[in-house]
Design an enzyme around this catalytic site. Structure first.
Site, PDB file in Angstrom:
ATOM      1  N   GLY A  98       0.487  -1.209  -0.037  1.00 34.01           N
ATOM      2  CA  GLY A  98       0.101  -0.215   0.017  1.00 34.01           C
ATOM      3  C   GLY A  98       0.663   1.263  -0.098  1.00 34.01           C
ATOM      4  N   CYS A  99       1.811   1.626   0.999  1.00 32.59           N
ATOM      5  CA  CYS A  99       2.228   1.935   0.904  1.00 32.59           C
ATOM      6  C   CYS A  99       3.747   2.820  -0.268  1.00 32.59           C
ATOM      7  CB  CYS A  99       3.657   2.567   1.743  1.00 32.59           C
ATOM      8  SG  CYS A  99       3.077   2.430   3.942  1.00 32.59           S
TER       9      CYS A  99
END
Length: 154
Positions: free
Chosen positions: A44-45
């Site tokens: 996600g990051c």
């Protein structure tokens, strides 16, 4: 602490990539996107960083600085930036003072286990150092575009 729009952004000074020291005072006069993320090089990051990177020129055109912040070390940030070709600064808050001041260091839960971590949050600060917009509990798809639109409207 809960931040609100229209309030002054909490002051901070953090070490960042490229040997920089980033502070709220040093950013006055520019619009700033502070995006808080949990960990370098996680799915996600990485997607969030790539989304902000892909719109980097548009943010520049809107006179808006992008700064990613996590509790990871500068060494970790440098590897993350190199791996994905990120050219905006990543600031390191290993002591978590800024993360706490901005209310993003919170208790989280995964598989019934509770732990402290960063709640993915983005804050848009105007040229005067005032919080213009807050996006709590960010979902990555389409988020960078939404932040860009808000920055353009400021």
């Amino acid at each position: 602490m809960t931040l609100t729009t229209g309030a002054p952004a909490p002051s901070f000074s953090l070490p960042a990539t490229d040997g920089r020291q980033i502070s709220l005072d040093g950013l006055k006069g520019r619009k700033v996107v502070l995006y808080f993320y949990p960990k370098d090089d996680t799915s996600g990051c990485t997607l969030e960083a790539q989304a902000f990177q892909s719109l980097r020129k548009d943010f520049e055109a809107a006179d808006t600085e992008i700064i990613g912040i996590s509790p990871d070390s500068l060494k970790s940030h440098d590897k993350f930036r190199a791996k994905y070709g990120l050219d905006f600064p990543l600031a390191s808050d290993e002591g978590k003072d800024m993360l706490e001041a901005y209310g993003v260091w919170v208790e989280k839960s995964m598989y019934g286990r509770k732990y402290m971590g960063v709640e993915r949050t983005t804050i848009l600060i105007d040229r005067d150092g005032t919080i213009a917009r807050i996006w709590p509990k960010v979902k990555v798809p389409g988020h960078a575009e939404e932040v860009l639109e808000a920055a353009r409207a400021l």
